[in-house]
Scaffold this motif. Sequence first.
Motif, PDB file in Angstrom:
ATOM      1  N   ASP A   1       1.467  -0.710  -0.007  1.00 10.68           N
ATOM      2  CA  ASP A   1       0.018   0.309   0.109  1.00 10.68           C
ATOM      3  C   ASP A   1       0.901   1.001  -0.432  1.00 10.68           C
ATOM      4  O   ASP A   1       2.029   0.776   0.867  1.00 10.68           O
ATOM      5  CB  ASP A   1      -0.839   0.428   1.446  1.00 10.68           C
ATOM      6  N   GLY A   2       0.557   2.532  -0.693  1.00 12.26           N
ATOM      7  CA  GLY A   2       1.237   3.274  -0.715  1.00 12.26           C
ATOM      8  C   GLY A   2       2.633   3.129  -1.356  1.00 12.26           C
ATOM      9  O   GLY A   2       3.564   3.889  -1.777  1.00 12.26           O
TER      10      GLY A   2
ATOM     11  N   ASN B   1      -0.263  -7.004   8.220  1.00 16.30           N
ATOM     12  CA  ASN B   1      -1.174  -8.036   7.099  1.00 16.30           C
ATOM     13  C   ASN B   1      -1.041  -9.341   8.285  1.00 16.30           C
ATOM     14  O   ASN B   1      -1.547 -10.696   7.445  1.00 16.30           O
ATOM     15  CB  ASN B   1      -0.598  -8.317   5.815  1.00 16.30           C
TER      16      ASN B   1
END
Length: 162
Positions: free
Chosen positions: A28-29, A84
């Motif tokens: 992400d990112g 996660n």
Amino acid sequence: MDIGESLVGSYFKYVLGCKIVVYNCHLDGGGELDVVALDPDGKKIYLCEVATHLRGLLYGDSNAATVERVSHKIKRAAAFAAANFPDREPVFMLWAPAVSRRLVQDLLRLQPDPGTQKITLKFIFNHDYTACIRRLRDIARQNIKTTDEPAFRLLQILEHLR
């Protein structure tokens, strides 16, 4: 996946016995982790940057730029693991076959950001890298089963030439 990533992934599969190895895991990112492996005991997650720079590891134009970039990669890997895999111990590994003595010293000074989840740092450089690949070659010499790992298959072929 490049051949260096395949070598590292093969090490996790065939030497360490990891059943789950993922390549080029997008974060992400932005950015990615080259190799992510789950240890067979369910306790650790290996988050790997693989830098197969044969003329020497260098990001940007200096050792300082390289250290900064690696530090950023460690922070992103720690955030990925926390989000996660909160029940696994994250281990960030940087694999590189050729790293100057000075850069090794600079990288060994890196410490995980105390504001992030605990993460263990392991650097597999130079002789350590060579030792890991030799272990993988030893297994390739004993194994003739077809594999989906390009680097491991190449090692098998090379080790079985007549």
